[in-house]
Write a protein that holds these residues in place. Structure first.
Motif, short mmCIF file in Angstrom:
data_model
loop_
_atom_site.label_atom_id
_atom_site.label_comp_id
_atom_site.label_asym_id
_atom_site.label_seq_id
_atom_site.Cartn_x
_atom_site.Cartn_y
_atom_site.Cartn_z
N SER A 1 -1.71 -65.07 43.41
CA SER A 1 -2.49 -66.21 42.94
C SER A 1 -3.25 -66.86 44.08
O SER A 1 -4.38 -67.32 43.92
CB SER A 1 -1.58 -67.24 42.27
OG SER A 1 -1.02 -66.71 41.08
N PHE B 1 -4.34 -58.50 43.02
CA PHE B 1 -3.07 -57.98 42.55
C PHE B 1 -2.28 -57.39 43.72
O PHE B 1 -2.84 -57.10 44.77
CB PHE B 1 -3.31 -56.94 41.45
CG PHE B 1 -3.81 -57.53 40.17
CD1 PHE B 1 -2.94 -57.83 39.14
CD2 PHE B 1 -5.15 -57.84 40.00
CE1 PHE B 1 -3.39 -58.40 37.96
CE2 PHE B 1 -5.62 -58.42 38.83
CZ PHE B 1 -4.73 -58.71 37.81
N ASP C 1 2.52 -58.33 38.07
CA ASP C 1 1.35 -58.56 37.23
C ASP C 1 1.70 -59.35 35.97
O ASP C 1 0.87 -60.07 35.42
CB ASP C 1 0.68 -57.23 36.86
CG ASP C 1 1.61 -56.30 36.12
OD1 ASP C 1 2.83 -56.31 36.40
OD2 ASP C 1 1.12 -55.55 35.25
N GLN C 2 2.95 -59.22 35.51
CA GLN C 2 3.37 -59.95 34.32
C GLN C 2 3.49 -61.45 34.57
O GLN C 2 3.53 -62.24 33.63
CB GLN C 2 4.72 -59.40 33.82
CG GLN C 2 4.68 -57.93 33.45
CD GLN C 2 3.62 -57.62 32.40
OE1 GLN C 2 3.54 -58.32 31.39
NE2 GLN C 2 2.81 -56.59 32.63
N MET D 1 1.32 -63.00 36.70
CA MET D 1 0.03 -63.44 37.22
C MET D 1 -0.65 -64.43 36.28
O MET D 1 -0.38 -64.46 35.08
CB MET D 1 -0.89 -62.23 37.42
CG MET D 1 -0.53 -61.37 38.62
SD MET D 1 -1.03 -62.13 40.18
CE MET D 1 -2.81 -62.03 40.05
N ALA E 1 -3.13 -65.91 33.78
CA ALA E 1 -3.76 -65.23 32.64
C ALA E 1 -5.27 -65.09 32.81
O ALA E 1 -5.87 -64.09 32.41
CB ALA E 1 -3.45 -65.99 31.35
N LYS F 1 -6.10 -62.12 34.98
CA LYS F 1 -5.90 -60.87 34.23
C LYS F 1 -7.08 -60.60 33.29
O LYS F 1 -7.54 -59.46 33.16
CB LYS F 1 -4.59 -60.93 33.45
CG LYS F 1 -3.36 -60.82 34.34
CD LYS F 1 -2.10 -60.49 33.56
CE LYS F 1 -1.61 -61.65 32.74
NZ LYS F 1 -0.30 -61.37 32.11
N GLN F 2 -7.60 -61.64 32.67
CA GLN F 2 -8.75 -61.49 31.76
C GLN F 2 -10.01 -61.10 32.53
O GLN F 2 -10.79 -60.25 32.09
CB GLN F 2 -8.98 -62.80 31.00
CG GLN F 2 -7.90 -63.12 29.97
CD GLN F 2 -8.01 -64.53 29.42
OE1 GLN F 2 -8.91 -65.30 29.81
NE2 GLN F 2 -7.11 -64.89 28.52
N PHE G 1 -10.15 -59.52 35.38
CA PHE G 1 -9.98 -58.14 35.83
C PHE G 1 -10.34 -57.17 34.70
O PHE G 1 -11.06 -56.19 34.92
CB PHE G 1 -8.53 -57.91 36.28
CG PHE G 1 -8.26 -56.50 36.74
CD1 PHE G 1 -8.49 -56.12 38.04
CD2 PHE G 1 -7.78 -55.55 35.85
CE1 PHE G 1 -8.25 -54.81 38.47
CE2 PHE G 1 -7.54 -54.25 36.26
CZ PHE G 1 -7.78 -53.88 37.57
N ALA G 2 -9.86 -57.45 33.51
CA ALA G 2 -10.13 -56.57 32.37
C ALA G 2 -11.63 -56.51 32.06
O ALA G 2 -12.17 -55.45 31.72
CB ALA G 2 -9.35 -57.04 31.15
#
Length: 354
Positions: free
Chosen positions: A294, A299, A306-307, A309, A311, A314-315, A317-318
């Motif tokens: 963070s 990552f 990662d679980q 991290m 949110a 994560k969004q 990155f996707a």
């Protein structure tokens, strides 16, 4: 008089003992900004009693500092995985990792094995994975339609782009030209010719460059103000800008983002290996790794972190890395000795060109 001499000797030995004990309880860490956040350092000291002296640096400075001292001055360093075997072969600035002191189960297995392979020399491992990320393009999508590195040099972006005068820019331009520079690592002559060609492209591109960036603050300010519309930079910087301005996006270029892994490596003349291994194992705990991730914005190689991290990250990155873009990442292999000298000469010519 004899009694006074004895007392003085005892006092001196006592002071030496205190000094040695203080050194044993200090980890001298050479790392990147954001990799040792205050909260994590304080928790480590509370749990272990070991103090941490943090020196922020980058790849070039890490190698320079360790080369100048023969690997002294620090107990743990964090160079990128491609910057270990070359400098080690030339300057002997690291010592092999003692894998019996590492809690291997805390690492993502595939990343651990790949990094061990990329940092091995003469059958010995010199680095373990920590933080990973990519370089690509950050684009103000309202002002620029850039999708690949050559767009930095497109007429519509004249005077509104930024990049670094560093080796990643040469590598990126080579991939965007349909070449594979990594495949030429074993052929210095062919690699030099390719770098010369890319250098000429960068010289022709200079009219588009508002400034060659050196520091994070300068680059982010230029993008926030609208002075820049497009830049070659790292993913987390793009995601930071995106949180404040949705028009700012990190884009994985068509020719592939450049992937890097920053490691843990132990300097050849470090004084406190025990503290170094304690820090490595502490940082690979999922709860701690998530805090570091963070702070750094990237990552980590910690299994399960990662679980935990944020949110939003994560969004982001996707959105930046759909499956095809993720598979197209060009991961840096180890840099053979001598190649950076070739690149340096090319970059000097680019810098000197009008």
């Amino acid at each position: 008089m004899k009694l006074n001499l004895i007392s003085l000797a005892v006092a001196t030995l006592s002071m030496i003992g205190v000094s040695a004990h203080a050194q044993d309880n200090t980890l001298r860490l050479l790392t990147w900004g954001g990799y040792a956040p205050k909260e994590v350092v304080e928790q480590f000291t509370k749990e272990t009693g070991i103090k941490v002296e943090v020196t922020n640096s980058n790849n070039e400075e890490m190698i320079s500092k360790l080369r100048a001292t023969g690997g002294a001055g620090f107990d743990l360093a964090q160079p990128s995985q491609d910057r270990i075997t070359g400098p080690q072969a030339e300057f002997k600035i690291y010592k092999p990792m003692d894998l019996t002191k590492v809690q291997a189960a805390q690492f993502i297995p595939s990343m651990l094995e790949a990094t061990k392979k990329n940092t091995s020399l003469d059958g010995k491992v010199y680095g373990l994975p920590h933080i990973w990320g990519t370089d690509g393009l950050v684009v103000n999508t309202k002002l620029s339609k850039a999708t690949d590195y050559p767009d930095l040099c497109a007429p519509e972006n004249a005077g509104k782009v930024s990049m670094r005068l560093k080796r990643p820019t040469l590598i990126a331009m080579a991939f965007a030209s349909g070449k594979d520079p990594f495949a030429l690592y074993g052929n210095p002559k062919a690699y030099g010719a390719l770098m010369d060609e890319m250098g000429q492209k960068l010289i022709a591109c200079k009219k588009n460059v508002k400034f060659f960036w050196d520091g994070k603050d300068q680059l982010l300010a230029g993008l926030r103000s609208g002075e820049l519309t497009t830049a070659m930079m790292w993913d987390t910087g793009g995601w930071e800008l995106n949180r404040a301005n949705p028009d700012m996006k990190f884009i994985a270029p068509k020719s592939g983002a450049l992937g890097w892994v920053d490691t843990f490596a132990i300097p050849a003349k470090g004084r406190n290996d025990a503290a170094a291994y304690a820090w490595i194992n502490f940082n690979m705990r999922p709860d701690i790794a998530a805090k570091v991730a963070s702070s750094a914005g990237n990552f980590t190689a910690s299994q399960g972190a990662d679980q935990k991290m944020d949110a939003t990250i994560k969004q982001q990155f996707a959105a930046s890395f759909p499956e095809a873009a993720l598979k197209n990442i060009k991961w840096y292999p180890a840099v053979p000795a001598g190649l950076e000298d070739i690149e340096g000469r090319v970059l000097d010519r680019v810098k000197a060109a009008p």
